[in-house]
Design an enzyme around this catalytic site. Sequence first.
Site, PDB file in Angstrom:
ATOM      1  N   ARG A 183      49.907  16.103  33.898  1.00  0.00           N
ATOM      2  CA  ARG A 183      50.887  17.172  34.076  1.00  0.00           C
ATOM      3  C   ARG A 183      51.350  17.199  35.515  1.00  0.00           C
ATOM      4  O   ARG A 183      50.862  16.433  36.332  1.00  0.00           O
ATOM      5  CB  ARG A 183      50.291  18.508  33.645  1.00  0.00           C
ATOM      6  CG  ARG A 183      49.022  18.823  34.366  1.00  0.00           C
ATOM      7  CD  ARG A 183      48.216  19.856  33.602  1.00  0.00           C
ATOM      8  NE  ARG A 183      46.848  19.814  34.059  1.00  0.00           N
ATOM      9  CZ  ARG A 183      46.421  20.382  35.171  1.00  0.00           C
ATOM     10  NH1 ARG A 183      47.242  21.079  35.927  1.00  0.00           N
ATOM     11  NH2 ARG A 183      45.180  20.280  35.547  1.00  0.00           N
ATOM     12  N   ARG A 195      51.309  22.233  43.102  1.00  0.00           N
ATOM     13  CA  ARG A 195      51.253  23.692  42.943  1.00  0.00           C
ATOM     14  C   ARG A 195      52.326  24.318  43.816  1.00  0.00           C
ATOM     15  O   ARG A 195      52.467  23.915  44.977  1.00  0.00           O
ATOM     16  CB  ARG A 195      49.901  24.222  43.393  1.00  0.00           C
ATOM     17  CG  ARG A 195      48.788  23.774  42.497  1.00  0.00           C
ATOM     18  CD  ARG A 195      47.468  24.345  42.963  1.00  0.00           C
ATOM     19  NE  ARG A 195      46.393  23.696  42.233  1.00  0.00           N
ATOM     20  CZ  ARG A 195      45.135  23.671  42.631  1.00  0.00           C
ATOM     21  NH1 ARG A 195      44.780  24.287  43.744  1.00  0.00           N
ATOM     22  NH2 ARG A 195      44.220  23.064  41.922  1.00  0.00           N
ATOM     23  N   ARG A 252      34.528   0.000  38.659  1.00  0.00           N
ATOM     24  CA  ARG A 252      34.753   0.034  40.098  1.00  0.00           C
ATOM     25  C   ARG A 252      33.441   0.465  40.748  1.00  0.00           C
ATOM     26  O   ARG A 252      32.723   1.312  40.214  1.00  0.00           O
ATOM     27  CB  ARG A 252      35.849   1.038  40.474  1.00  0.00           C
ATOM     28  CG  ARG A 252      37.190   0.755  39.874  1.00  0.00           C
ATOM     29  CD  ARG A 252      37.833  -0.487  40.413  1.00  0.00           C
ATOM     30  NE  ARG A 252      38.316  -0.322  41.780  1.00  0.00           N
ATOM     31  CZ  ARG A 252      38.812  -1.317  42.517  1.00  0.00           C
ATOM     32  NH1 ARG A 252      38.862  -2.557  42.027  1.00  0.00           N
ATOM     33  NH2 ARG A 252      39.234  -1.089  43.738  1.00  0.00           N
ATOM     34  N   ARG A 298      38.468   7.485  51.628  1.00  0.00           N
ATOM     35  CA  ARG A 298      38.197   8.825  52.150  1.00  0.00           C
ATOM     36  C   ARG A 298      36.969   8.806  53.048  1.00  0.00           C
ATOM     37  O   ARG A 298      36.199   7.834  53.042  1.00  0.00           O
ATOM     38  CB  ARG A 298      38.009   9.841  51.016  1.00  0.00           C
ATOM     39  CG  ARG A 298      36.900   9.511  50.056  1.00  0.00           C
ATOM     40  CD  ARG A 298      36.820  10.532  48.918  1.00  0.00           C
ATOM     41  NE  ARG A 298      35.807  10.163  47.941  1.00  0.00           N
ATOM     42  CZ  ARG A 298      35.478  10.879  46.884  1.00  0.00           C
ATOM     43  NH1 ARG A 298      36.084  12.018  46.634  1.00  0.00           N
ATOM     44  NH2 ARG A 298      34.554  10.469  46.046  1.00  0.00           N
ATOM     45  N   GLU A 352      34.316   5.670  52.687  1.00  0.00           N
ATOM     46  CA  GLU A 352      34.156   5.209  51.298  1.00  0.00           C
ATOM     47  C   GLU A 352      35.189   4.130  50.952  1.00  0.00           C
ATOM     48  O   GLU A 352      36.384   4.348  51.135  1.00  0.00           O
ATOM     49  CB  GLU A 352      34.312   6.424  50.375  1.00  0.00           C
ATOM     50  CG  GLU A 352      34.070   6.139  48.922  1.00  0.00           C
ATOM     51  CD  GLU A 352      34.078   7.424  48.083  1.00  0.00           C
ATOM     52  OE1 GLU A 352      33.579   8.485  48.541  1.00  0.00           O
ATOM     53  OE2 GLU A 352      34.617   7.364  46.967  1.00  0.00           O
ATOM     54  N   TYR A 368      33.960   8.261  32.265  1.00  0.00           N
ATOM     55  CA  TYR A 368      33.750   9.111  33.431  1.00  0.00           C
ATOM     56  C   TYR A 368      33.427  10.511  32.912  1.00  0.00           C
ATOM     57  O   TYR A 368      34.182  11.082  32.113  1.00  0.00           O
ATOM     58  CB  TYR A 368      34.989   9.166  34.359  1.00  0.00           C
ATOM     59  CG  TYR A 368      34.709  10.160  35.471  1.00  0.00           C
ATOM     60  CD1 TYR A 368      33.979   9.751  36.586  1.00  0.00           C
ATOM     61  CD2 TYR A 368      35.064  11.498  35.364  1.00  0.00           C
ATOM     62  CE1 TYR A 368      33.627  10.665  37.574  1.00  0.00           C
ATOM     63  CE2 TYR A 368      34.720  12.412  36.342  1.00  0.00           C
ATOM     64  CZ  TYR A 368      34.003  11.992  37.445  1.00  0.00           C
ATOM     65  OH  TYR A 368      33.632  12.883  38.406  1.00  0.00           O
ATOM     66  N   ASP A 376      32.233  14.428  34.265  1.00  0.00           N
ATOM     67  CA  ASP A 376      31.794  15.356  35.303  1.00  0.00           C
ATOM     68  C   ASP A 376      30.414  15.896  34.928  1.00  0.00           C
ATOM     69  O   ASP A 376      29.996  15.817  33.762  1.00  0.00           O
ATOM     70  CB  ASP A 376      32.803  16.509  35.435  1.00  0.00           C
ATOM     71  CG  ASP A 376      33.915  16.172  36.429  1.00  0.00           C
ATOM     72  OD1 ASP A 376      33.657  15.393  37.374  1.00  0.00           O
ATOM     73  OD2 ASP A 376      35.038  16.688  36.265  1.00  0.00           O
TER      74      ASP A 376
HETATM   75  C1  LIG Z   1      31.606   8.961  43.289  1.00  0.00           C
HETATM   76  C2  LIG Z   1      31.365  10.005  42.229  1.00  0.00           C
HETATM   77  C3  LIG Z   1      31.633  11.321  42.498  1.00  0.00           C
HETATM   78  C4  LIG Z   1      31.399  12.296  41.546  1.00  0.00           C
HETATM   79  N1  LIG Z   1      31.706  13.574  41.841  1.00  0.00           N
HETATM   80  C5  LIG Z   1      31.510  14.541  40.932  1.00  0.00           C
HETATM   81  C6  LIG Z   1      31.862  15.887  41.218  1.00  0.00           C
HETATM   82  O1  LIG Z   1      32.333  16.214  42.324  1.00  0.00           O
HETATM   83  N2  LIG Z   1      31.644  16.819  40.254  1.00  0.00           N
HETATM   84  C7  LIG Z   1      31.128  16.498  39.022  1.00  0.00           C
HETATM   85  O2  LIG Z   1      30.970  17.384  38.182  1.00  0.00           O
HETATM   86  N3  LIG Z   1      30.779  15.222  38.727  1.00  0.00           N
HETATM   87  C8  LIG Z   1      30.963  14.235  39.645  1.00  0.00           C
HETATM   88  N4  LIG Z   1      30.609  12.941  39.340  1.00  0.00           N
HETATM   89  C9  LIG Z   1      30.007  12.631  38.024  1.00  0.00           C
HETATM   90  C10 LIG Z   1      28.450  12.674  38.005  1.00  0.00           C
HETATM   91  O3  LIG Z   1      27.930  11.721  38.894  1.00  0.00           O
HETATM   92  C11 LIG Z   1      27.990  12.381  36.561  1.00  0.00           C
HETATM   93  O4  LIG Z   1      28.429  13.425  35.730  1.00  0.00           O
HETATM   94  C12 LIG Z   1      26.488  12.252  36.361  1.00  0.00           C
HETATM   95  O5  LIG Z   1      25.901  11.425  37.317  1.00  0.00           O
HETATM   96  C13 LIG Z   1      26.180  11.704  34.983  1.00  0.00           C
HETATM   97  O6  LIG Z   1      24.787  11.705  34.748  1.00  0.00           O
HETATM   98  P1  LIG Z   1      24.111  10.597  33.814  1.00  0.00           P
HETATM   99  O7  LIG Z   1      22.691  10.980  33.698  1.00  0.00           O
HETATM  100  O8  LIG Z   1      24.895  10.405  32.570  1.00  0.00           O
HETATM  101  O9  LIG Z   1      24.282   9.212  34.634  1.00  0.00           O
HETATM  102  P2  LIG Z   1      23.617   8.731  35.993  1.00  0.00           P
HETATM  103  O10 LIG Z   1      23.609   9.819  36.989  1.00  0.00           O
HETATM  104  O11 LIG Z   1      24.291   7.459  36.360  1.00  0.00           O
HETATM  105  O12 LIG Z   1      22.104   8.407  35.611  1.00  0.00           O
HETATM  106  C14 LIG Z   1      21.729   7.230  34.925  1.00  0.00           C
HETATM  107  C15 LIG Z   1      20.374   6.789  35.437  1.00  0.00           C
HETATM  108  O13 LIG Z   1      19.903   5.709  34.633  1.00  0.00           O
HETATM  109  C16 LIG Z   1      19.227   4.799  35.460  1.00  0.00           C
HETATM  110  N5  LIG Z   1      19.222   3.497  34.786  1.00  0.00           N
HETATM  111  C17 LIG Z   1      20.304   2.753  34.440  1.00  0.00           C
HETATM  112  N6  LIG Z   1      19.917   1.627  33.813  1.00  0.00           N
HETATM  113  C18 LIG Z   1      18.564   1.654  33.779  1.00  0.00           C
HETATM  114  C19 LIG Z   1      17.595   0.760  33.257  1.00  0.00           C
HETATM  115  N7  LIG Z   1      17.934  -0.380  32.619  1.00  0.00           N
HETATM  116  N8  LIG Z   1      16.288   1.075  33.374  1.00  0.00           N
HETATM  117  C20 LIG Z   1      15.914   2.238  33.997  1.00  0.00           C
HETATM  118  N9  LIG Z   1      16.808   3.122  34.503  1.00  0.00           N
HETATM  119  C21 LIG Z   1      18.106   2.835  34.386  1.00  0.00           C
HETATM  120  C22 LIG Z   1      20.023   4.811  36.745  1.00  0.00           C
HETATM  121  O14 LIG Z   1      19.236   4.341  37.823  1.00  0.00           O
HETATM  122  C23 LIG Z   1      20.416   6.280  36.872  1.00  0.00           C
HETATM  123  O15 LIG Z   1      19.475   6.982  37.662  1.00  0.00           O
HETATM  124  C24 LIG Z   1      30.884  11.939  40.274  1.00  0.00           C
HETATM  125  C25 LIG Z   1      30.620  10.597  39.991  1.00  0.00           C
HETATM  126  C26 LIG Z   1      30.881   9.637  40.944  1.00  0.00           C
HETATM  127  C27 LIG Z   1      30.633   8.188  40.600  1.00  0.00           C
END
Ligand SMILES: Cc1cc2nc3c(=O)[nH]c(=O)nc-3n(C[C@H](O)[C@H](O)[C@H](O)COP(=O)(O)OP(=O)(O)OC[C@H]3O[C@@H](n4cnc5c(N)ncnc54)[C@H](O)[C@@H]3O)c2cc1C
Length: 382
Positions: A172, A176, A248, A278, A299, A347, A349
């Site tokens: 969208r 603002r 990425r 950034r 970054e 992706y 949050d």
């Molecule tokens: C740069 C960035 C900025 C972000 N900013 C925001 C924000 O401002 N606000 C927001 O709400 N969200 C943000 N997010 C999103 C947020 O990081 C995710 O919502 C969250 O991390 C997802 O949790 P998860 O447990 O699904 O995955 P992850 O946090 O990736 O956890 C997965 C875990 O599995 C482990 N793992 C993977 N493979 C294996 C294996 N084979 N054996 C053992 N362990 C393993 C990894 O080591 C990791 O610790 C951002 C993400 C990024 C990349």
Amino acid sequence: MQFLMVGAGLSGAVIGRQLAEHGHDVTVVDRRDHIGGNCHTERDANTDVMVHVYGPHIFHTDDEEVWQYVNQYANFLPYKNRVKTTSRGQVFSLPVNLHTINQFFGKTMRPDEAHAFITEEQADTSITDPQSFEEQAMRFVGRDLYEAFFKGYTIKQWGCHPSELPASILKRLPVRFNYDDNYFFHKFQGMPENGYTDMITGILDHPSITVKLNTMFDRNMADGFDHVFYSGPLDGYFDYELGRLGYRTLDFERFIYDGDYQGCAVMNYGEEDVPYTRITEHKHFSPWEAHERSVCYREYSRAAGPDDIPYYPIRQVKEKALLGEYVDLAEETQNVTFVGRLGTYRYLDMDVTIREALDTARASLDAIAADQDLKPFFVAPI
Ligand SMILES: Cc1cc2nc3c(=O)[nH]c(=O)nc-3n(C[C@H](O)[C@H](O)[C@H](O)COP(=O)(O)OP(=O)(O)OC[C@H]3O[C@@H](n4cnc5c(N)ncnc54)[C@H](O)[C@@H]3O)c2cc1C
């Protein structure tokens, strides 16, 4: 039942906690030497500043249940994300708002004047059916704002030209017509006082949960467990046998500064010839703390190689086709549920991750009560 959670991020922690609360035994393994996944925070040894190790994380949600859930495990303090960007030798306010527009065009327009100016004089109305990110931006805001604030940043972030990205990324009008510079629209926003890892420590703190760090999952590990919740990369579970899903990755160049480096937590760099996207100055994420010294991350974004941390799923046509093939494999797998941002190649949050984890745990408990098998996916990746 005996459950194995692969990954001690939010997905593994929240699902594990819900199962433990209902009487099940839960083992959580993570290949890293810390819990928290990509939300991990830790105090910097040099400055004592709380650092968002895998990039800046701001908690924001409209989901009341999720907000109540996180507040059980952390004291959330008010935090509004106010992002700035440098472009053409000036600092502007993001998201593009009335201040940005007036400063950029050297005007003093009121909201209705600015709206008419952008939609009638700037927007490219000859584009009737925008197909790409570039066309969508030109259609909404016109060439000048697109080139100053969207083009260079997008090229650096995604490694391709905005004409190759789908229009859907800019859903969208991304501007603002008032002076609201709060980056997010959500009702609840905040920052956990002692960081996200402290919050996730609280989630995992249950007598029926055992956490094993520095432990890489392999499929033999599933023996002895009734079911696995896997939050690692979907293609990694299958040893990348069909090829790799594109991501990425980010490189962070850390530096220390005596004082206040940039006066805000996040400063974007919109121009293509600045190689980073950034700079994050972590102490501004904890405005209730006082630190003389500062730790900052420059970054950089690039295509992830096999040994890099996967950050943002690319999900273009090619990746979606491969994802479909992995989903077919996963659907044939017994006793494994793929969850979270890596397990479903999306992706997510933090609030969405928690919402999906709570729903997945609930649906799993219902299935167990009805003596049914747990599904490979409770949330479809495609
Ligand atoms: C740069 C960035 C900025 C972000 N900013 C925001 C924000 O401002 N606000 C927001 O709400 N969200 C943000 N997010 C999103 C947020 O990081 C995710 O919502 C969250 O991390 C997802 O949790 P998860 O447990 O699904 O995955 P992850 O946090 O990736 O956890 C997965 C875990 O599995 C482990 N793992 C993977 N493979 C294996 C294996 N084979 N054996 C053992 N362990 C393993 C990894 O080591 C990791 O610790 C951002 C993400 C990024 C990349």
